[in-house]
Structures are given as structure tokens and as C-alpha cells.
Design an enzyme around this catalytic site. Structure first.
Site, PDB file in Angstrom:
ATOM      1  N   LYS A  80       0.857  -1.189   0.000  1.00 57.05           N
ATOM      2  CA  LYS A  80       0.000   0.000   0.000  1.00 57.05           C
ATOM      3  C   LYS A  80       0.888   1.233   0.000  1.00 57.05           C
ATOM      4  O   LYS A  80       1.947   1.237   0.660  1.00 57.05           O
ATOM      5  CB  LYS A  80      -0.899  -0.037   1.240  1.00 57.05           C
ATOM      6  CG  LYS A  80      -1.968   1.049   1.298  1.00 57.05           C
ATOM      7  CD  LYS A  80      -2.859   0.837   2.515  1.00 57.05           C
ATOM      8  CE  LYS A  80      -3.994   1.854   2.596  1.00 57.05           C
ATOM      9  NZ  LYS A  80      -4.912   1.583   3.726  1.00 57.05           N
ATOM     10  N   SER A 155      -9.796   1.376   2.459  1.00 56.19           N
ATOM     11  CA  SER A 155      -8.920   2.223   1.682  1.00 56.19           C
ATOM     12  C   SER A 155      -7.798   1.462   0.966  1.00 56.19           C
ATOM     13  O   SER A 155      -7.180   2.005   0.064  1.00 56.19           O
ATOM     14  CB  SER A 155      -8.295   3.289   2.588  1.00 56.19           C
ATOM     15  OG  SER A 155      -7.498   2.671   3.586  1.00 56.19           O
ATOM     16  N   SER A 179     -10.018  -1.179   6.581  1.00 55.23           N
ATOM     17  CA  SER A 179      -9.422  -0.997   5.257  1.00 55.23           C
ATOM     18  C   SER A 179      -8.654  -2.178   4.697  1.00 55.23           C
ATOM     19  O   SER A 179      -8.206  -2.124   3.556  1.00 55.23           O
ATOM     20  CB  SER A 179      -8.511   0.219   5.251  1.00 55.23           C
ATOM     21  OG  SER A 179      -9.296   1.368   5.170  1.00 55.23           O
TER      22      SER A 179
HETATM   23  N1  GLN Z   1     -13.296   3.382   5.885  1.00 56.99           N
HETATM   24  C1  GLN Z   1     -12.809   3.809   7.162  1.00 56.99           C
HETATM   25  C2  GLN Z   1     -12.480   5.269   7.098  1.00 56.99           C
HETATM   26  O1  GLN Z   1     -12.797   5.866   6.133  1.00 56.99           O
HETATM   27  C3  GLN Z   1     -11.601   3.018   7.531  1.00 56.99           C
HETATM   28  C4  GLN Z   1     -10.389   3.427   6.824  1.00 56.99           C
HETATM   29  C5  GLN Z   1      -9.205   2.616   7.196  1.00 56.99           C
HETATM   30  O2  GLN Z   1      -9.308   1.555   7.796  1.00 56.99           O
HETATM   31  N2  GLN Z   1      -8.049   3.135   6.863  1.00 56.99           N
HETATM   32  O3  GLN Z   1     -11.953   5.835   7.990  1.00 56.99           O
END
Ligand code: GLN
Length: 502
Positions: A80, A155, A179
Site C-alpha cells: 500500500k 482504503s 481498510s
Molecule cells: N473506511 C474507514 C475510514 O474511512 C476506515 C479506513 C481505514 O481503515 N483506513 O476511515
């Protein structure tokens, strides 16, 4: 011979060690697969072909010299783009870091390299990991390999899609509120968020420091276990004070099944509004499979879990606001030209460097931390966090793992969810795990009866019992496979076999 996308991580490492093929051949096949597939999937922000070939040749040279090879020798991996790797940019998919070159290598990345992995490059993501669809990337969206008109989740959408499209064998993502598990679910791959502290966060750009955790994606549970072994090898990282020694072999009990284990189900989660019936049916099916395999299913409750999303959207933005204050247009990243004062330069660099969601999170965090407001929101959110953590401790007194959906629905279309608060509900099943700090894994169940898209179950386990979690996940995987379910551990059909000939 085979296509590189048909080989498991263990098979690649064994094949390289036995001389069936060289690490360089595997690297070239993977780069070829990326070339043939990523124009459509767009999982990568940067392909590090030279680093990949150098690493692979070094692995082959070690073999030629009779030196021992690592357990991930020649395994092609993607990272990532919030993880530092010298020789690549680390952009967090943000304009703010568009031209930022990594000055050091994250511990999680280094440990996979130390295990012999071949670094293919950096995967797309929501900007600074804010989001559930990878649509907030400054550069381009990533397409779900199962349906290019749909999002891969987020994400860590690039990391999930790269594995689902067979461009990488294993990838790393980070999970602050879901994510890893939510994109794994939407892309039909396995994704593990280990217990907080199991994997070092050093060199991973911070979002919410008390919530962030790095973990692997793979097409099979075994690949994820293999990557976990590499991630925890070396134990506590002196550069991350929250990282713990967890000296376990994640492969050791993987095949032992669920006989004698108790799997908890939480009725309120299965009856929740917003849960798509096809997902609920599939998770019910998973429950029956685990029961059939010898697990005892027990009902447990997490009475405060409804507060998890609210607590997360207080704690997460507060920590993000604090962490992202370092992007001030002076020390790192985008710098607005032509400013006459430092204050102006900082304000305009932030205004033009960050996208809308990143600004929304930081403004929310700034507000929530203001005196007077803090006591109204931050303090109650921390109290809710304690209650949710206690709920889990109580529940895990009665079971070894809890079964639930990973995401309330299958992959959605680009632009389909435009209201941020609706998007936040994508993580209704994953967030509580970050709040409490325990581990969770998303396991593919095949394609949904109604949508024809990947559907998954999530298993959550007690803190530092990730090995049990993987064992239950493996048992479920075996059952799903035995049921003849298509799309288990497989590359999305549109991409399987495209390029990548070994
Ligand atoms: N979707 C969640 C957010 O927008 C989690 C994001 C993540 O785990 N980085 O914060």
C-alpha cells in the site's frame, strides 16, 4: 508451464528453492501480468520493476551460492502506498506527497524483503487511507477485477485488487477501521487485520495511531499465514513502542480444523438494518459449514457495538488531525509557490495539497479537540471504547472466534455512495475490532446468489490469538472449497491467465 497467478506463495517459495523456476522468472512473469492487466484494474500507483528484478536476482544468487532462502523467496508482493520503501515514492495517493521519495523502508516492508519477497511496487488507496472505495485517491480510481464498473473497496483497494487480478501473490494493506477486511471482501480475497501491536507500524504513514494496523492480503489463508510469519519474525520493533513480540508460527496449527472450538454469533449483527440479505444468507451458510466441520456455535452479545462507528468517527479524526499536522508545506510534500509568509505558505499548501475527504476529517478532528467540545465527544468516545473492549473480553470468555459479515454488501458502483456518512457505514462490521484492538479476517465465501459478486465472512478473535483466527479461517476456506464454490481462492476470471506466463 503455469501462469504465475495460479501459484500460491508457498508454492513459489518452494519452486524457487527447488530450482523449478528462478525468482527472476517469477518476477518477470508478474511484471508481465501487471503490464497485461493493470491498464484496466489500475491497482498500482508505481511499479518498481528494477527493484523487483534486483531483489529476484539477489534471491537467485543466494540459491546459486548455496545460502539458505527465506520463506517468501521470490514471492511477488505489492505494498500500500502509505508504506515507505526506499527507491519508490510514498504518496498516500495524495497531491500532498505526489513527489515524495521514501527516505527509509518501513519495518513491515523490510521484513517481507528479508523473507525473500520480490517488491512489485506501490498500490493505490484512498487518500491518506480515508475512505472505503479507493475513490478518494488523488491519482485515479482502482477497478474491481470482478466487475470493472465497481469499486474494489478501500482504503487498501489497490492492494486487494492487485491480488484479486493475479498481479501480485501477496500484498500489504493497513486497517484503521476496516481498510483490509472490507476491500478483501469486495474483491474476493483473504485479508487479515492482526491484533493491534502484532505488526510494527514504523514507516507506515499514520492515520489513527491507536487504531492503525498493517496486515496481509492473499488469495488463500495459507498465503496470509506465511506473510504473517515474515511480519512478526524478529519480534518487537524498537522503532514502534506499541509493537509486541508475538513469536508464533502461524502455519503450525493451520490445518487442525475447528473440532472442539467454539464459534460465536451475535444475533444483533445478523439482524442489523443495512445488511444485504444475500450477505446474511452467505454468512448463515458459513455458520452451518463451521458447525458441520465440528465447531460448537454459541450465541454471544456485544451490547455496545452500535456505538462503535460513532466512537470511531470521533477518535479517528482526532488522531488524524494530530498526525496530519506535520504536512505543513514546510517540511514535507506539496509547497505552495509564491507565498510571502510562512503562515500563508502553510495554509495554502494544506488547502491545495489535501483532497476533500482529508480536509473533512481534519476539520472534524480540529473541532472535536477544541476546549469545551472535547468533553462532549472525545471523552464519551473513549468511554464507549472501553465498554466495547470489555464486551469483547466477555464474549471471548465464551468462544474462540466470532463469525459475522465483513461488509454489509457487495461491491458498489463508482459514485453510487456519495454521502460521506453512508460511506462510513461500509465499515459497520469491521470498526469495532479496531476500537477494541483485536484481530479480524475476511474469508471469501464465493459469489453472491443475487449480485454474482464476491461475498465474505469475517472472523474476529481475541487479542494475540490471530493464529486461532487463521486456523478457523482455514477450516472455513476448506468447507467452502469442498462445497464446490466457484471463485474461492481464484483470480477474477476476466484477468486469470492474461500475461504472466512462467
Ligand atoms: N473506511 C474507514 C475510514 O474511512 C476506515 C479506513 C481505514 O481503515 N483506513 O476511515
Amino acid at each position: 508451464m503455469a501462469n504465475v497467478d495460479e501459484l500460491s506463495a508457498a508454492r513459489i517459495a518452494a519452486g524457487v528453492a527447488a530450482g523449478d523456476f528462478s525468482a527472476e522468472e517469477v518476477a518477470k512473469a508478474s511484471l508481465d501480468a501487471i503490464e497485461a492487466r493493470d491498464g484496466e484494474v489500475q491497482a498500482f500507483l508505481e511499479v518498481s520493476a528494477e527493484l523487483a528484478l534486483d531483489a529476484a536476482r539477489a534471491t537467485d544468487a543466494r540459491r546459486a551460492a548455496g545460502e539458505p532462502l527465506g520463506p517468501m523467496a521470490g514471492v511477488p508482493v505489492a505494498f500500500k502506498d502509505n508504506m515507505h520503501l526506499v527507491g519508490t515514492h510514498t504518496t498516500c495517493a495524495s497531491r500532498m506527497l505526489e513527489s515524495y521519495e521514501s527516505t527509509y523502508t518501513a519495518t513491515c516492508v523490510q521484513r517481507l524483503l528479508d523473507a525473500g519477497a520480490t517488491p512489485l511496487g506501490k498500490a493505490n488507496m484512498d487518500e491518506f487511507a480515508f475512505g472505503s472505495s479507493t475513490e478518494t485517491s488523488h491519482f485515479h480510481p482502482t477497478h474491481n477485477p470482478w466487475d470493472l464498473e465497481r469499486v474494489p473497496g478501500g482504503s487498501s483497494g489497490g492492494s486487494a485488487a492487485a491480488v484479486a487480478a493475479g498481479e501480485a501473490c501477496v500484498s500489504l494493506g493497513s486497517d484503521t477501521g476496516g481498510s483490509i477486511r472490507q476491500p478483501a471482501s469486495l474483491c474476493g480475497v483473504v485479508g487479515l487485520k492482526p491484533t493491534y501491536g502484532a505488526v510494527s507500524r514504523y514507516g507506515v504513514v499514520a492515520f489513527g495511531s491507536s487504531l492503525d494496523q498493517v496486515g496481509p492480503f492473499g488469495r488463500r489463508v495459507e498465503d496470509v499465514a506465511l506473510a504473517m510469519n515474515a511480519l512478526v519474525a524478529g519480534g518487537h520493533d524498537p522503532y514502534d513502542s506499541t509493537s509486541q513480540d508475538c513469536p508464533v508460527d502461524f502455519l503450525e496449527h493451520l490445518e487442525e480444523g475447528v473440532e472442539g472450538l467454539r464459534v460465536g454469533v451475535v444475533p444483533r449483527l445478523m439482524d442489523a438494518a443495512g445488511l444485504d440479505p444475500e450477505v446474511r444468507d452467505a454468512v448463515e451458510g458459513a455458520r452451518r459449514m463451521l458447525e458441520g466441520a465440528g465447531a460448537e456455535v454459541v450465541e454471544v452479545d456485544l451490547p455496545h457495538i452500535d456505538a462503535a462507528i460513532s466512537a470511531y468517527y470521533v477518535i479517528g479524526p482526532c488522531e488524524a488531525f494530530s498526525n496530519l499536522a506535520r504536512f505543513d508545506g514546510v517540511r514535507y510534500g506539496y509547497q505552495e509557490p509564491g507565498c510571502s509568509t510562512l503562515a500563508e505558505q502553510s495554509a495554502l499548501s494544506r488547502a491545495h495539497g489535501f483532497g476533500a475527504e482529508a480536509k473533512r476529517r481534519q476539520m472534524l478532528g480540529a473541532y472535536l479537540l477544541a476546549s469545551g467540545v472535547y468533553d462532549e465527544y472525545y471523552v464519551p468516545a473513549q468511554k464507549a471504547r472501553t465498554l466495547i473492549t470489555q464486551d469483547y473480553v466477555r464474549a471471548f470468555g465464551r468462544c474462540d472466534a466470532i463469525l459475522m459479515p465483513s461488509a454489509p454488501r457487495t461491491a458498489f458502483r463508482f459514485g453510487e455512495i456519495s454521502d460521506p456518512t453512508q460511506m462510513y457505514l461500509s465499515d459497520m462490521y469491521t470498526i469495532s475490532c479496531n476500537i477494541a484492538g483485536n484481530g479480524g479476517i475476511s474469508v471469501p465465501l464465493g459469489l453472491g446468489a443475487a449480485s454474482g459478486l464476491p461475498v465474505s465472512a469475517q472472523l474476529q478473535g481475541p487479542a494475540f490469538k490471530d493464529r486461532v483466527l487463521l486456523r478457523v479461517a482455514r477450516a472455513l476456506e476448506r468447507e467452502v472449497e469442498a462445497a464446490g464454490t466457484k471463485a474461492m481462492g481464484a483470480v477474477a476470471p476476466e484477468f486469470a491467465g492474461r500475461g504472466g506466463e512462467l
